[in-house]
Design an enzyme around this catalytic site. Sequence first.
Site, short mmCIF file in Angstrom:
data_model
loop_
_atom_site.label_atom_id
_atom_site.label_comp_id
_atom_site.label_asym_id
_atom_site.label_seq_id
_atom_site.Cartn_x
_atom_site.Cartn_y
_atom_site.Cartn_z
CD GLU A 207 66.59 10.91 62.21
OE1 GLU A 207 67.61 10.44 62.76
OE2 GLU A 207 66.61 11.52 61.13
CG HIS B 147 65.18 7.38 57.84
ND1 HIS B 147 66.41 7.76 58.33
CD2 HIS B 147 64.34 8.39 58.16
CE1 HIS B 147 66.32 8.94 58.92
NE2 HIS B 147 65.06 9.33 58.84
N PRO C 110 63.21 3.37 65.76
CG PRO C 110 62.95 1.96 63.93
CD PRO C 110 63.92 2.93 64.55
#
Length: 592
Positions: A103, A167, A106
């Site tokens: 995961e 997400h 950004p």
Amino acid sequence: MDCPKPKVFPVGHCCPSLGMRASEAGSGRLSVPPSISRNSAMVNEPRGNGSPGPRWEGSSSGSESSKDSSRCSTPGLDPERCERLREKMKRRMDSGDKWFSLEFFPPRTAQGAVNLISRFDRMGAGGPLFVDVTWHPAGDPGSDKETSSMVIASTAVNYCGLETILHMTCCHQSREEITGHLNKAKQLGLKNILALRGDPIGDQWEEEEGGFNYATDLVKHIRNEFGDYFDVCVAGYPKGHPEGESFEADLKHLKEKVAAGADFIITQLFFEAETFFRFVKACSEIGITCPILPGIFPIQASPALGPQCPPQAPGGGCPAHLLGLETKELHLPYAGVGRVPQWPLSKSPKEELLKMWGEELTSEESVFQVFAHYLSGEPNQNGYKVTCLPWNDEPLAAETSLMKEELLRVNRRGILTINSQPNINGKPSSDPIVGWGPSGGYVFQKAYLEFFTSRETVEALLQVLKKYELRVNYHIVDVKGENITNAPELQPNAVTWGIFPGREIIQPTVVDPVSFMFWKDEAFALWIEQWGKLYEEESPSRMIIQYIHDNYFLVNLVDNEFPLDNCLWQVVEDTFELLSRPPQDKRETEAL
């Protein structure tokens, strides 16, 4: 730094390898990411069958059993030809294969995005089943910016061939805006969504008129509007949601999310493996039969530091989903002016930042004072408290109190710290300030400082460091990549570790020279992207920030003698003393 201490988290969603060189990294926009080649041969896995029941898988990086990894199809091929993620997951679980996933947050700058994208291919070679990209309302996540969640996720799929989950949250978005983001994701070839309510931007959740207030509503909306196009993941809370009425009530809500159309669950972080096993059992008992992946947050450090996975991972072939990875390097909460996983500071309006950082800068010393006010918590000359910096938008950690006076003193004189930690020699793991990990253990730390400073100060510092050659390791680099170090090339240096009953030594944090060189690009870029651009071009304030960006060095220091008093403050004081000497005395010192 200035946030919670590292904790020990069990197995789950993984982090990227940190031992990569920067040779792939380029610059520029990401319409065609630099040094990213389209792979012409991706491996599709054979399909398999399985039985219902909560599942968790194990992870093996690059093993024979992980040959399919997340590279599910050649970019550009019809996405329907690719085996769906939920099918891959089910088959890998049924076969007992081990796997992991990654995961990412950004990046905050275009250079950070370049650094991340340039390494996606290398990460994919390690065999993650999928990667996922987080969504944060403050970072304009659905836009076409190089740093947006949408663009990063799209690039991972279309240029790197990585199976990718995007997400998406309900936070501050109308139903129409969410539908627009989902349509855009579909057009970009994204096929997997992690549906979340999201954290409130302020202290409390604010309902969005015409929007959704629960992840269940978002899952229902995805299914109503897009049918079965997306594979949908939801979050699980092994100890119950912090805002939930009870653990039992939270399980009921989780079952509602699954019933609404969720295909699998990724848990929030937890500290003990047994917590995860109890959660899986409780889910099974109320009829939740979809796969459940344990989410693991690797113990992290400053961008110069690399993590190692936590020791309390569920065993027996449990999959690893490593949570919360920064897009440049992993890093952890440290005392002093430091960093935590974060997003662009656009959540603080420009006017607010100017009040904190200075509507008009008159000298480099004006910048020094901003750092000092952040550390002290006292209002600046305009009566405003400095609550964030470009490198950290979180409150100071409790550790900061252990060296607050020293940090204030050096920042006021131009040692602009963005990461630090005190030395610790055998404090109980339950210590409220520096403790971490399971109970009954003891924790250790080497003193660490990371800071920006001027060329003149660096020249004096290098003279002083000759006296500490065997004790202090250092890395010193400027924006152009001029690098000075006494550390063995590519050799990590452990700076945090713990000893716990019945377990091996846990080494969660290392100083990694490779990671440091990746990090320096974004560390310098933040001067301009977050601070300099608040001012008009050619203005005195903009030119001061530009000068610091162009001429200062990024430095990290490690005092290896953790049982002794921290020598780094003396190193800095000796540097200041040398700077204060007349030129003739300085030359004599250099000749020694």
